[in-house]
Design a protein around this motif. Structure first.
Motif, PDB file in Angstrom:
ATOM      1  N   LEU A  40       0.840  -1.202   0.000  1.00  0.00           N
ATOM      2  CA  LEU A  40       0.000   0.000   0.000  1.00  0.00           C
ATOM      3  C   LEU A  40       0.872   1.249   0.000  1.00  0.00           C
ATOM      4  N   GLY A  41       0.524   2.185  -0.847  1.00  0.00           N
ATOM      5  CA  GLY A  41       1.240   3.446  -0.889  1.00  0.00           C
ATOM      6  C   GLY A  41       2.712   3.309  -1.214  1.00  0.00           C
ATOM      7  N   GLY A  42       3.090   2.196  -1.801  1.00  0.00           N
ATOM      8  CA  GLY A  42       4.475   1.983  -2.157  1.00  0.00           C
ATOM      9  C   GLY A  42       5.397   1.671  -0.997  1.00  0.00           C
ATOM     10  N   LYS A  43       4.844   1.535   0.231  1.00  0.00           N
ATOM     11  CA  LYS A  43       5.742   1.288   1.364  1.00  0.00           C
ATOM     12  C   LYS A  43       5.200   0.377   2.455  1.00  0.00           C
TER      13      LYS A  43
END
Length: 109
Positions: A40-43
């Motif tokens: 999620l959210g790239g992190k």
């Protein structure tokens, strides 16, 4: 207040009601479960067996979405301001079918 438009542009008379629901939602949180392992959210790595809780006070008071979120500003819900909100940024009744997302007008008692 009488009515609030859900997922459509609010009527001018509904603006205060909609902004009030942003500031003080009738629910505090809702849960989600991913259908597959994802990031999620790239992190944030989440597994499909994880549960995710969304705290609405955090969502509805995010300064990245709402300029001066602590202030009561009914104009946030007017025309282009309401339409510019990111998808799912305003969820005063939670998520899913029980969030009345398919109902245009909801009577508030």
């Amino acid at each position: 207040f009488d009515f609030c438009i859900i997922r459509q542009q609010p009527l001018t008379s509904d603006l205060g009601s909609c902004e009030s629901l942003r500031i003080d939602s009738p629910i505090t949180l809702f849960g989600l479960s991913p259908i597959e392992d994802t990031v999620l959210g790239g992190k944030y790595e989440v597994s499909k067996s994880d549960s995710i809780l969304v705290l609405l006070s955090g969502l509805h008071n995010d300064p990245k979405i709402y300029d001066h979120p602590e202030e009561f500003r009914p104009e946030r819900m007017l025309d282009e301001n309401f339409n510019k909100l990111p998808k799912n940024a305003w969820k005063p009744f939670g998520n899913g079918v029980r969030a009345v997302s398919t109902i245009n007008r909801l009577s508030i008692v």
